[in-house]
Scaffold this motif. Structure first.
Motif, PDB file in Angstrom:
ATOM      1  N   ILE A 152       0.812  -1.223   0.069  1.00  0.00           N
ATOM      2  CA  ILE A 152      -0.095   0.025   0.035  1.00  0.00           C
ATOM      3  C   ILE A 152       0.822   1.175  -0.051  1.00  0.00           C
ATOM      4  CG2 ILE A 152      -1.917   1.162   1.280  1.00  0.00           C
ATOM      5  CD1 ILE A 152      -2.554  -1.510   2.663  1.00  0.00           C
ATOM      6  N   LEU A 153       0.919   1.959  -1.149  1.00  0.00           N
ATOM      7  CA  LEU A 153       2.010   3.146  -1.427  1.00  0.00           C
ATOM      8  C   LEU A 153       1.302   4.473  -1.634  1.00  0.00           C
ATOM      9  CD1 LEU A 153       5.100   2.868  -3.570  1.00  0.00           C
ATOM     10  CD2 LEU A 153       3.185   4.787  -3.916  1.00  0.00           C
ATOM     11  N   VAL A 154       1.990   5.311  -0.828  1.00  0.00           N
ATOM     12  CA  VAL A 154       1.578   6.849  -0.910  1.00  0.00           C
ATOM     13  C   VAL A 154       2.839   7.399  -1.806  1.00  0.00           C
ATOM     14  CG1 VAL A 154       1.531   8.974   0.497  1.00  0.00           C
ATOM     15  CG2 VAL A 154       0.299   7.222   1.060  1.00  0.00           C
ATOM     16  N   PRO A 155       2.564   8.007  -2.968  1.00  0.00           N
ATOM     17  CA  PRO A 155       3.261   8.789  -3.441  1.00  0.00           C
ATOM     18  C   PRO A 155       3.439  10.260  -3.125  1.00  0.00           C
ATOM     19  CG  PRO A 155       1.881   8.649  -4.923  1.00  0.00           C
ATOM     20  CD  PRO A 155       1.272   8.059  -3.360  1.00  0.00           C
ATOM     21  N   ASN A 156       4.613  11.136  -3.783  1.00  0.00           N
ATOM     22  CA  ASN A 156       4.550  12.412  -3.721  1.00  0.00           C
ATOM     23  C   ASN A 156       4.146  12.747  -5.059  1.00  0.00           C
ATOM     24  OD1 ASN A 156       6.720  12.202  -5.263  1.00  0.00           O
ATOM     25  ND2 ASN A 156       7.849  13.774  -3.883  1.00  0.00           N
ATOM     26  N   SER A 177       8.354   8.200  -1.928  1.00  0.00           N
ATOM     27  CA  SER A 177       7.150   7.252  -1.832  1.00  0.00           C
ATOM     28  C   SER A 177       7.432   6.861  -0.536  1.00  0.00           C
ATOM     29  CB  SER A 177       6.960   6.649  -2.887  1.00  0.00           C
ATOM     30  OG  SER A 177       8.198   5.488  -3.111  1.00  0.00           O
ATOM     31  N   TRP A 178       6.153   6.297  -0.085  1.00  0.00           N
ATOM     32  CA  TRP A 178       5.788   5.626   1.325  1.00  0.00           C
ATOM     33  C   TRP A 178       5.316   4.505   1.147  1.00  0.00           C
ATOM     34  CZ3 TRP A 178       6.245  10.688   0.403  1.00  0.00           C
ATOM     35  CH2 TRP A 178       6.836  11.670   1.017  1.00  0.00           C
ATOM     36  N   PRO A 179       5.736   3.280   0.642  1.00  0.00           N
ATOM     37  CA  PRO A 179       4.999   2.001   0.588  1.00  0.00           C
ATOM     38  C   PRO A 179       4.902   1.138   1.742  1.00  0.00           C
ATOM     39  CG  PRO A 179       7.376   1.601  -0.318  1.00  0.00           C
ATOM     40  CD  PRO A 179       7.092   3.237  -0.035  1.00  0.00           C
ATOM     41  N   VAL A 180       3.902   0.446   1.959  1.00  0.00           N
ATOM     42  CA  VAL A 180       3.929  -0.377   3.387  1.00  0.00           C
ATOM     43  C   VAL A 180       3.917  -2.033   2.755  1.00  0.00           C
ATOM     44  CG1 VAL A 180       2.897  -0.952   5.401  1.00  0.00           C
ATOM     45  CG2 VAL A 180       3.180   1.626   4.904  1.00  0.00           C
ATOM     46  N   PHE A 181       4.562  -2.638   3.107  1.00  0.00           N
ATOM     47  CA  PHE A 181       4.637  -4.080   2.648  1.00  0.00           C
ATOM     48  C   PHE A 181       4.043  -4.829   3.839  1.00  0.00           C
ATOM     49  CE2 PHE A 181       8.453  -1.853   0.927  1.00  0.00           C
ATOM     50  CZ  PHE A 181       8.248  -1.999  -0.416  1.00  0.00           C
ATOM     51  N   LEU A 182       2.888  -5.539   3.309  1.00  0.00           N
ATOM     52  CA  LEU A 182       2.272  -6.485   4.327  1.00  0.00           C
ATOM     53  C   LEU A 182       2.939  -7.594   4.074  1.00  0.00           C
ATOM     54  CD1 LEU A 182       0.099  -4.148   4.295  1.00  0.00           C
ATOM     55  CD2 LEU A 182      -1.697  -5.817   4.124  1.00  0.00           C
ATOM     56  N   GLU A 183       3.588  -8.107   5.098  1.00  0.00           N
ATOM     57  CA  GLU A 183       4.410  -9.443   4.989  1.00  0.00           C
ATOM     58  C   GLU A 183       4.011 -10.336   5.940  1.00  0.00           C
ATOM     59  OE1 GLU A 183       8.424  -7.146   3.608  1.00  0.00           O
ATOM     60  OE2 GLU A 183       8.378  -8.070   5.373  1.00  0.00           O
ATOM     61  N   SER A 184       4.220 -11.747   5.563  1.00  0.00           N
ATOM     62  CA  SER A 184       4.086 -12.705   6.597  1.00  0.00           C
ATOM     63  C   SER A 184       5.026 -13.058   7.358  1.00  0.00           C
ATOM     64  CB  SER A 184       3.924 -14.214   5.880  1.00  0.00           C
ATOM     65  OG  SER A 184       2.797 -14.157   4.584  1.00  0.00           O
ATOM     66  N   PRO A 185       4.760 -13.443   8.843  1.00  0.00           N
ATOM     67  CA  PRO A 185       5.899 -13.494   9.628  1.00  0.00           C
ATOM     68  C   PRO A 185       6.949 -14.534   9.108  1.00  0.00           C
ATOM     69  CG  PRO A 185       3.977 -13.925  10.881  1.00  0.00           C
ATOM     70  CD  PRO A 185       3.501 -13.537   9.520  1.00  0.00           C
ATOM     71  N   GLY A 186       8.169 -14.192   9.386  1.00  0.00           N
ATOM     72  CA  GLY A 186       9.181 -15.410   8.523  1.00  0.00           C
ATOM     73  C   GLY A 186       8.812 -16.747   8.779  1.00  0.00           C
ATOM     74  N   GLU A 187       8.386 -17.188  10.066  1.00  0.00           N
ATOM     75  CA  GLU A 187       8.301 -18.704  10.251  1.00  0.00           C
ATOM     76  C   GLU A 187       6.795 -19.207   9.443  1.00  0.00           C
ATOM     77  OE1 GLU A 187      10.312 -21.076  11.224  1.00  0.00           O
ATOM     78  OE2 GLU A 187      12.026 -19.463  11.635  1.00  0.00           O
ATOM     79  N   PHE A 188       6.073 -18.118   8.925  1.00  0.00           N
ATOM     80  CA  PHE A 188       4.698 -18.683   8.384  1.00  0.00           C
ATOM     81  C   PHE A 188       4.812 -19.213   7.276  1.00  0.00           C
ATOM     82  CE2 PHE A 188       0.386 -17.786   6.625  1.00  0.00           C
ATOM     83  CZ  PHE A 188      -0.245 -18.255   7.830  1.00  0.00           C
ATOM     84  N   VAL A 189       4.144 -20.335   7.014  1.00  0.00           N
ATOM     85  CA  VAL A 189       4.292 -21.110   5.673  1.00  0.00           C
ATOM     86  C   VAL A 189       3.119 -20.483   4.695  1.00  0.00           C
ATOM     87  CG1 VAL A 189       4.007 -23.157   4.492  1.00  0.00           C
ATOM     88  CG2 VAL A 189       5.218 -22.977   6.909  1.00  0.00           C
ATOM     89  N   VAL A 190       3.577 -20.155   3.420  1.00  0.00           N
ATOM     90  CA  VAL A 190       2.554 -19.703   2.630  1.00  0.00           C
ATOM     91  C   VAL A 190       2.768 -20.421   1.369  1.00  0.00           C
ATOM     92  CG1 VAL A 190       2.072 -17.764   1.051  1.00  0.00           C
ATOM     93  CG2 VAL A 190       3.114 -17.214   3.437  1.00  0.00           C
ATOM     94  N   GLY A 191       1.542 -20.982   0.820  1.00  0.00           N
ATOM     95  CA  GLY A 191       1.356 -21.572  -0.419  1.00  0.00           C
ATOM     96  C   GLY A 191      -0.081 -21.654  -0.935  1.00  0.00           C
ATOM     97  N   PRO A 192      -0.283 -21.903  -2.222  1.00  0.00           N
ATOM     98  CA  PRO A 192      -1.563 -22.065  -2.912  1.00  0.00           C
ATOM     99  C   PRO A 192      -2.774 -22.245  -1.944  1.00  0.00           C
ATOM    100  CG  PRO A 192       0.009 -22.645  -4.148  1.00  0.00           C
ATOM    101  CD  PRO A 192       0.754 -22.930  -2.950  1.00  0.00           C
ATOM    102  N   LEU A 193      -3.885 -21.421  -1.802  1.00  0.00           N
ATOM    103  CA  LEU A 193      -4.618 -21.963  -0.959  1.00  0.00           C
ATOM    104  C   LEU A 193      -5.531 -23.129  -1.335  1.00  0.00           C
ATOM    105  CD1 LEU A 193      -6.442 -18.356  -0.294  1.00  0.00           C
ATOM    106  CD2 LEU A 193      -5.325 -19.715   1.096  1.00  0.00           C
TER     107      LEU A 193
END
Length: 336
Positions: free
Chosen positions: A230-234, A290-306
């Motif tokens: 989610i990014l805010v630009p100038n 610019s001011w992006p905010v990256f929504l990131e999973s916790p490091g140990e969290f496992v991500v894959g296709p739902l």
């Protein structure tokens, strides 16, 4: 702190008609040489989050995420005054002396990306990007390390904490809408990316004026490793999206948020939503921020296709792995 000083664009001394060799991109990447649109230029979709027709909002966001991987939102609920304050305190930090900025420099041996500096990816290439940045987490509280938050200007912390409060509401609304756009329960993508433990990593990008913007880039072409950005630009243009084999510049809409689909949502959706390939150009006479905010999973969290999106006719297109392992491969340019 000498290590960080040589890493930052703001600390450079050079002839104002040229740039150092290490910033000149290969010809195939130089903005002046890459293809642009002829005729009408397509515009990144813009969506009114305040539209009472929720089905229409879901449809528009889903279409944009499948076809573009990016969209802008207006009427998102974050006060315009707060966005202005966010931009002001960030700008004031980057206007400080180099010595003061380096007080929160990223430590040379750090495994985290938090702190002030320029170097991000680990690679052996001599080419550098025309950007300085500041990274720090703004949510959830257990993940925050305030030693990387500026204490000057004094209002920096208050403004960013207020912004985080509003941003979480926007993030929840977007993740719910994106889930519904896949025909899933509203909480599917949020839970698949880490639920309440999703980390919000703020980055402030500072692109100083550049004497040869035709030869370099602020950030080279990439997709974000996050779930969502989610990014805010100038007001200074520069964000470009690769669409239909051409680079398309994002139109500036005052107080809009620019939403990037990141790698993790592409993975979770099993490819239905596309992470956007984008880059940043720089300007000759103005500083872009610019001011992006990256929504990131916790490091140990496992991500894959739902699992809901996978069957014998639509097998998994991506590996399932811990987010920290995905990040390691991405930052070190290793195959996933």
């Amino acid at each position: 702190m000498e290590f960080e000083r040589v890493q930052t664009v703001a600390s450079l001394s050079f002839d104002r008609e040229t740039i150092p060799e290490e910033f000149i991109r290969p010809e195939k990447e130089q903005p002046a040489r890459t293809a642009s649109h002829h005729g009408p230029v397509p515009e990144i979709p813009a969506v009114d989050l305040g539209d009472p027709d929720r089905e229409n909002v879901v449809r528009l966001i889903a279409e944009a995420s499948k076809e573009w991987g990016i969209f802008q939102v207006v009427n998102h609920g974050i006060p315009c005054e707060l966005i202005s304050k966010l931009q002001d305190v960030g700008k004031r930090f980057f206007e400080l002396s180099q010595e003061e900025k380096e007080l929160i420099a990223k430590p040379p041996d750090s495994k985290s990306i938090e702190g002030y500096g320029s170097k991000l990816q680990n690679n052996n290439q001599a080419r550098k990007s025309w950007v300085d940045h500041l990274f720090h987490k703004i949510w959830p509280p257990p993940s925050i390390n305030y030693k990387f938050w500026p204490t000057n200007p004094p209002s920096y912390r208050e403004v960013n904490e207020e912004y985080a409060k509003y941003l979480r509401e926007v993030a929840d609304k977007l993740l719910t809408t994106l889930s519904l756009g896949l025909g899933l329960d509203g909480n599917a993508l949020k839970e698949g990316a880490g639920g309440e433990e999703i980390e919000f990593m703020l980055k402030i990008n500072y692109y100083p004026p550049c004497p040869r913007p035709d030869l370099t880039l602020g950030v080279v072409a990439h997709t974000d490793l996050s779930a969502l950005t989610i990014l805010v630009p100038n007001e200074v243009p520069g964000l470009q999206i690769f669409k239909d084999e051409k680079w398309v510049e994002a139109k500036y809409i005052p107080n809009a948020l620019i939403i990037h689909i990141g790698d993790q949502i592409e993975i979770l959706s099993n490819g239905k939503y596309k992470a956007v390939l984008h880059r940043t150009t720089v300007a000759k006479d103005k500083a872009r921020m610019s001011w992006p905010v990256f929504l990131e999973s916790p490091g140990e969290f496992v991500v894959g296709p739902l699992p809901q999106l996978v069957n014998k006719d639509n097998p998994p297109k991506y590996k399932t792995k811990k987010f920290k392992d995905y990040m390691f491969c991405k930052l070190n340019q290793l195959p996933q």
